[in-house]
Design a protein around this motif. Structure first.
Motif, short mmCIF file in Angstrom:
data_model
loop_
_atom_site.label_atom_id
_atom_site.label_comp_id
_atom_site.label_asym_id
_atom_site.label_seq_id
_atom_site.Cartn_x
_atom_site.Cartn_y
_atom_site.Cartn_z
N VAL A 76 0.86 -1.19 0.04
CA VAL A 76 -0.10 -0.05 -0.06
C VAL A 76 0.70 1.32 0.03
N PRO A 77 1.13 1.82 -0.99
CA PRO A 77 2.04 3.16 -1.38
C PRO A 77 1.67 4.05 0.10
N ALA A 78 0.21 4.20 0.40
CA ALA A 78 -0.21 5.25 1.49
C ALA A 78 0.38 4.74 2.78
N GLY A 79 0.80 3.71 2.91
CA GLY A 79 1.37 3.13 4.21
C GLY A 79 0.50 2.87 5.18
N ARG A 80 -0.76 2.90 5.13
CA ARG A 80 -1.76 2.77 6.12
C ARG A 80 -2.96 1.98 5.69
N PHE A 81 -3.73 1.38 6.52
CA PHE A 81 -5.07 0.78 6.26
C PHE A 81 -6.15 2.07 5.90
N GLY A 82 -6.89 1.92 5.04
CA GLY A 82 -8.08 2.93 4.89
C GLY A 82 -8.79 2.54 6.00
N ARG A 83 -9.83 3.62 6.10
CA ARG A 83 -10.88 3.58 7.19
C ARG A 83 -12.28 3.79 6.55
N PRO A 84 -13.49 3.35 7.05
CA PRO A 84 -14.49 3.30 6.19
C PRO A 84 -15.03 4.80 6.11
N GLU A 85 -14.40 5.32 6.98
CA GLU A 85 -14.90 7.20 6.46
C GLU A 85 -14.04 7.36 5.30
N ASP A 86 -13.14 6.95 4.74
CA ASP A 86 -12.36 7.22 3.66
C ASP A 86 -13.31 6.97 2.44
N VAL A 87 -14.27 5.79 2.61
CA VAL A 87 -15.02 5.55 1.63
C VAL A 87 -16.27 6.46 1.42
N ALA A 88 -16.67 6.93 2.73
CA ALA A 88 -17.95 7.49 2.82
C ALA A 88 -18.05 8.62 2.24
N GLY A 89 -16.79 9.35 2.53
CA GLY A 89 -16.81 10.81 1.70
C GLY A 89 -16.86 10.76 0.37
N MET A 90 -16.32 9.74 -0.30
CA MET A 90 -16.55 9.70 -1.88
C MET A 90 -17.90 9.20 -2.14
N VAL A 91 -18.58 8.47 -1.18
CA VAL A 91 -20.06 8.21 -1.80
C VAL A 91 -20.91 9.32 -1.68
N LEU A 92 -20.60 10.30 -0.52
CA LEU A 92 -21.52 11.24 -0.44
C LEU A 92 -21.26 12.26 -1.60
N PHE A 93 -20.06 12.57 -1.97
CA PHE A 93 -19.60 13.34 -3.16
C PHE A 93 -20.19 12.81 -4.56
N LEU A 94 -20.53 11.65 -4.87
CA LEU A 94 -20.91 10.74 -5.92
C LEU A 94 -22.31 10.94 -5.79
N ALA A 95 -22.90 11.30 -4.61
CA ALA A 95 -24.43 11.02 -4.41
C ALA A 95 -25.37 12.52 -4.43
N SER A 96 -24.07 13.59 -4.53
CA SER A 96 -24.61 15.01 -4.58
C SER A 96 -24.64 15.49 -5.98
N ASP A 97 -24.91 16.67 -6.04
CA ASP A 97 -25.06 17.40 -7.29
C ASP A 97 -23.85 17.95 -8.05
N HIS A 98 -22.88 17.92 -7.04
CA HIS A 98 -21.38 18.25 -7.61
C HIS A 98 -20.92 17.20 -8.65
N ALA A 99 -21.47 15.97 -8.51
CA ALA A 99 -20.92 14.77 -9.40
C ALA A 99 -21.93 14.64 -10.53
N GLY A 100 -22.48 15.57 -11.05
CA GLY A 100 -23.65 15.45 -12.01
C GLY A 100 -23.25 14.90 -13.41
N PHE A 101 -21.74 15.01 -13.78
CA PHE A 101 -21.51 14.26 -14.82
C PHE A 101 -20.54 13.42 -14.93
N ILE A 102 -20.67 12.77 -13.93
CA ILE A 102 -19.77 11.60 -13.68
C ILE A 102 -20.68 9.98 -13.66
N SER A 103 -20.42 9.67 -14.68
CA SER A 103 -21.18 8.14 -14.90
C SER A 103 -20.32 7.13 -15.44
N GLY A 104 -20.43 5.72 -15.14
CA GLY A 104 -19.58 4.88 -15.63
C GLY A 104 -18.05 4.72 -14.97
#
Length: 284
Positions: A219-247
């Motif tokens: 792992v180049p980052a040198g640590r385990f990921g946290r569930p919160e690392d995932v949740a932040g990206m999920v919230l972004f993709l669920a928002s209007d800011h990600a309105g042109f991201i698909s696939g």
């Protein structure tokens, strides 16, 4: 950037613990209405009670993702209660190990029914509701092993690869209906499973710090990921800011790519070293 998901109507599968619970909690903290499901009824209800502190509303149901009728009943219940569904986070499904010498075809199919078909069942159930309102976000929680195959863990490799392919395919076909589909591919996200991996080492052979150092070499980052690392990206993709991201296929893996293929060999070598260490201690 302000991500406002208040009153969004969200379904999170496999939400009783780990990544799913972190995602559901993040939506709840932002004021969304959150419907969660999982197999373990006791853990699910505990999560549901915790979410109620902040969420606009909470629905928690025990659902078997291999039961098409049960999935549809749950989705229809949520849509009827809240007048529609805005976001589906397909998180249900665990990894499974095994190789050509240890697996049966039936075991791979069993895993596929939970993972591939479980994801498909939920998507098929929610899309009519999203099409009706011409707005929706589907976020698939997958694994890096589906994007970068490893030499072991065949069920996870092929069934995750199928889920990623499904996400990319629907990410091209559904935007015309206002529905965007993306996949997030997990690397080493620590939800407690690494405690189990550590316990698989020969008893007393190494410290947890030594084990973690071995696991994190890839792992180049040198640590385990946290569930919160995932949740932040999920919230972004669920928002209007990600309105042109698909696939899109996005790795949440701390920079790990092809290094993942070396991990089974790394773990076996480490295990042999620890066995030798224990043997030397016993004869000293």
């Amino acid at each position: 950037m302000n991500i406002d998901l208040s009153n969004r109507r969200v379904i999170v599968t496999g939400a009783s613990r780990g990544i799913g619970r972190a995602i559901a909690s993040a939506f709840a903290a932002d004021g969304a209405r959150v419907a969660i499901c999982a197999r373990n009824a006791a853990e699910l209800q505990a999560t549901g009670r915790a979410l109620q502190e902040h969420a606009g509303a909470v629905i928690a149901r025990s659902v078997d993702v291999t039961d098409t009728a049960a999935v549809r009943r749950f989705v229809d219940e949520v849509s009827e209660a809240w007048g529609g569904i805005d976001v589906l986070v397909n998180n249900a499904g665990q990894g499974r190990g095994g190789n050509l010498d240890t697996l049966t075809p039936e075991q791979i199919l069993e895993h596929a029914n939970v993972l591939q078909m479980g994801h498909f069942r939920f998507i098929q159930a929610v899309v009519p509701h999203m099409r009706q309102q011409r707005w929706g976000r589907i976020i698939e929680i997958n694994a890096l092993a589906g994007a970068v195959p490893t030499p072991d863990g065949i069920p996870s490799v092929i069934n995750r690869a199928s889920c990623i392919a499904l996400s990319k395919s629907l990410g091209m076909s559904l935007p015309k209906d206002g529905v965007l589909v993306n996949t997030l591919n997990m690397g080493w996200i620590d939800t407690g499973q690494w405690d189990r991996h550590f316990r698989e080492m020969p008893e007393g052979s190494c410290t947890r710090e030594e084990f973690d150092e071995m696991a994190l070499k890839v792992v180049p980052a040198g640590r385990f990921g946290r569930p919160e690392d995932v949740a932040g990206m999920v919230l972004f993709l669920a928002s209007d800011h990600a309105g042109f991201i698909s696939g899109a296929s996005i790795d949440i893996a701390g920079g790990m790519q092809g290094q993942i293929a070396y991990y089974p060999t790394l773990k076996r070598e480490f295990n042999e070293q620890m066995k030798a260490r224990v043997a030397a201690q016993q004869t000293a």
